[in-house]
Enzyme design. Structure first.
Site, PDB file in Angstrom:
ATOM      1  N   LYS A  47       0.848  -1.116  -0.017  1.00  0.00           N
ATOM      2  CA  LYS A  47       0.175  -0.025   0.102  1.00  0.00           C
ATOM      3  C   LYS A  47       0.861   1.240   0.013  1.00  0.00           C
ATOM      4  O   LYS A  47       0.733   2.276  -0.660  1.00  0.00           O
ATOM      5  CB  LYS A  47      -0.755   0.017   1.309  1.00  0.00           C
ATOM      6  N   ARG A  57      -8.902   1.178   9.347  1.00  0.00           N
ATOM      7  CA  ARG A  57      -8.370  -0.281   9.883  1.00  0.00           C
ATOM      8  C   ARG A  57      -9.374  -1.036  10.535  1.00  0.00           C
ATOM      9  O   ARG A  57      -9.014  -2.155  11.005  1.00  0.00           O
ATOM     10  CB  ARG A  57      -6.949  -0.175  10.617  1.00  0.00           C
ATOM     11  N   ARG A 108      11.876  -6.027   4.903  1.00  0.00           N
ATOM     12  CA  ARG A 108      11.897  -4.445   4.605  1.00  0.00           C
ATOM     13  C   ARG A 108      12.651  -3.666   5.520  1.00  0.00           C
ATOM     14  O   ARG A 108      13.081  -3.992   6.479  1.00  0.00           O
ATOM     15  CB  ARG A 108      10.501  -4.087   5.082  1.00  0.00           C
ATOM     16  N   ARG A 141      12.105  -1.818  10.752  1.00  0.00           N
ATOM     17  CA  ARG A 141      11.185  -1.113  11.887  1.00  0.00           C
ATOM     18  C   ARG A 141      11.075  -2.192  12.965  1.00  0.00           C
ATOM     19  O   ARG A 141      10.936  -3.489  12.951  1.00  0.00           O
ATOM     20  CB  ARG A 141       9.768  -1.193  11.171  1.00  0.00           C
ATOM     21  N   ARG A 182       0.575  -8.477  13.911  1.00  0.00           N
ATOM     22  CA  ARG A 182      -0.033  -7.760  12.947  1.00  0.00           C
ATOM     23  C   ARG A 182      -1.031  -8.357  11.836  1.00  0.00           C
ATOM     24  O   ARG A 182      -2.035  -7.924  11.452  1.00  0.00           O
ATOM     25  CB  ARG A 182       0.939  -6.834  12.158  1.00  0.00           C
TER      26      ARG A 182
HETATM   27  P1  ADP Z   1       1.704  -1.985   8.314  1.00  0.00           P
HETATM   28  O1  ADP Z   1       0.478  -1.692   7.404  1.00  0.00           O
HETATM   29  O2  ADP Z   1       2.821  -2.244   7.376  1.00  0.00           O
HETATM   30  O3  ADP Z   1       1.239  -2.826   9.598  1.00  0.00           O
HETATM   31  P2  ADP Z   1       1.693   0.726   9.279  1.00  0.00           P
HETATM   32  O4  ADP Z   1       2.854   1.633   9.229  1.00  0.00           O
HETATM   33  O5  ADP Z   1       0.746   1.236   8.647  1.00  0.00           O
HETATM   34  O6  ADP Z   1       2.176  -0.482   9.032  1.00  0.00           O
HETATM   35  O7  ADP Z   1       1.015   0.698  10.719  1.00  0.00           O
HETATM   36  C1  ADP Z   1       2.167   0.567  11.720  1.00  0.00           C
HETATM   37  C2  ADP Z   1       1.336   0.289  13.170  1.00  0.00           C
HETATM   38  O8  ADP Z   1       0.799   1.849  13.483  1.00  0.00           O
HETATM   39  C3  ADP Z   1       0.219  -0.461  13.032  1.00  0.00           C
HETATM   40  O9  ADP Z   1       0.636  -1.878  13.326  1.00  0.00           O
HETATM   41  C4  ADP Z   1      -0.752   0.079  14.376  1.00  0.00           C
HETATM   42  O10 ADP Z   1      -0.186  -0.302  15.675  1.00  0.00           O
HETATM   43  C5  ADP Z   1      -0.592   1.379  14.154  1.00  0.00           C
HETATM   44  N1  ADP Z   1      -1.511   2.096  13.225  1.00  0.00           N
HETATM   45  C6  ADP Z   1      -1.429   2.468  12.006  1.00  0.00           C
HETATM   46  N2  ADP Z   1      -2.852   2.706  11.216  1.00  0.00           N
HETATM   47  C7  ADP Z   1      -3.725   2.507  12.201  1.00  0.00           C
HETATM   48  C8  ADP Z   1      -5.049   2.820  12.138  1.00  0.00           C
HETATM   49  N3  ADP Z   1      -5.664   3.230  11.108  1.00  0.00           N
HETATM   50  N4  ADP Z   1      -5.539   2.294  13.466  1.00  0.00           N
HETATM   51  C9  ADP Z   1      -4.911   1.739  14.587  1.00  0.00           C
HETATM   52  N5  ADP Z   1      -3.707   1.753  14.340  1.00  0.00           N
HETATM   53  C10 ADP Z   1      -2.961   2.131  13.462  1.00  0.00           C
END
Ligand code: ADP
Length: 218
Positions: free
Chosen positions: A13, A90, A129, A162, A173
């Site tokens: 994404k 999410r 990554r 990360r 996750r």
């Molecule tokens: P990925 O999609 O690779 O898991 P992101 O960088 O989008 O990673 O998100 C990293 C972390 O940030 C998530 O695991 C969560 O803890 C938090 N996070 C990101 N977006 C949201 C969201 N919309 N709602 C709740 N937590 C979020």
């Protein structure tokens, strides 16, 4: 055009939102990046989110909603041509609140794009990554390596893994994705705005499919 990008972590994404946003002059709003910036800057939101993110769990809806609404409002004030929401919403709760917010702001979503990626591909991508410590640019040890191993092309700094890309956290996750985020596919299908992109292929082929979907949409 206002887009939502859906899909499991590691589906691509962020990578594709970055490219498409430049081509279509949209603003790329990545919830994870905005949260990580808050953690780095030690804001109140960042302090609340830090340990939750390190565990791979979700930050509470109310916090993320407020954060994203502020971002979208500031775009509107700047008269931008649209946005790509990456990693937001999410949960069904977030999606419902986003709908209400957009209605109040007299805005709407053009499409929700689901990045269909298999579990094996996603795990391989997340574990390889690496990110630039300066601007968060994404690399992969095999699929998208930097020119010099372990060093960012743009800033010459060592690349980082990360915290939440450790194997145990990746598992959490993915479980969170299946439980809380996957239902959004049906949510946007029912609204009639769901589009699919097969996301197991390499980045150029996925990008081509994405561009095809939106070639006539502004
Ligand atoms: P990925 O999609 O690779 O898991 P992101 O960088 O989008 O990673 O998100 C990293 C972390 O940030 C998530 O695991 C969560 O803890 C938090 N996070 C990101 N977006 C949201 C969201 N919309 N709602 C709740 N937590 C979020």
């Amino acid at each position: 055009m206002n887009l939502v990008f859906l899909g499991p972590p590691g589906a691509g994404k962020g990578t594709h939102a970055e490219i498409l946003s430049k081509e279509k002059r949209l603003v790329h709003l990545a919830a994870g990046d905005i949260l990580r910036r808050n953690v780095k800057e030690g804001t109140e939101l960042g302090n609340q989110a830090k340990s939750i993110m390190a565990r791979g769990e979700l930050v509470p809806d109310a916090l993320v909603n407020d954060m994203m609404f502020a971002e979208i409002r500031s775009l509107k004030a700047k008269g931008s041509e649209g946005f790509i929401l990456d990693g937001y919403p999410r949960t069904i709760g977030q999606a419902e609140e986003l709908d209400r917010f957009l209605t109040r702001e007299k805005m709407s979503l053009t499409a929700a794009v689901n990045f269909d990626a298999s579990e094996a591909v996603v795990i391989e991508r997340l574990s390889g990554r690496r990110i630039c410590a300066v601007d968060g640019k994404i690399y992969h040890v095999r699929n998208m390596p930097p020119k010099t191993e372990g060093i960012c092309d743009c800033h010459g700094q060592p690349l980082l893994t990360r915290k939440d890309d450790q194997p145990e956290t990746i598992k959490t996750r993915l479980a969170v994705y299946h439980e809380s985020t996957k239902p959004l596919i049906d949510f946007y299908f029912r609204k009639g705005i769901l589009r699919h992109v097969a996301a197991d292929g390499d980045a150029p082929s996925v990008q081509k499919m994405l561009e095809k979907l939106f070639e006539n949409t502004r």
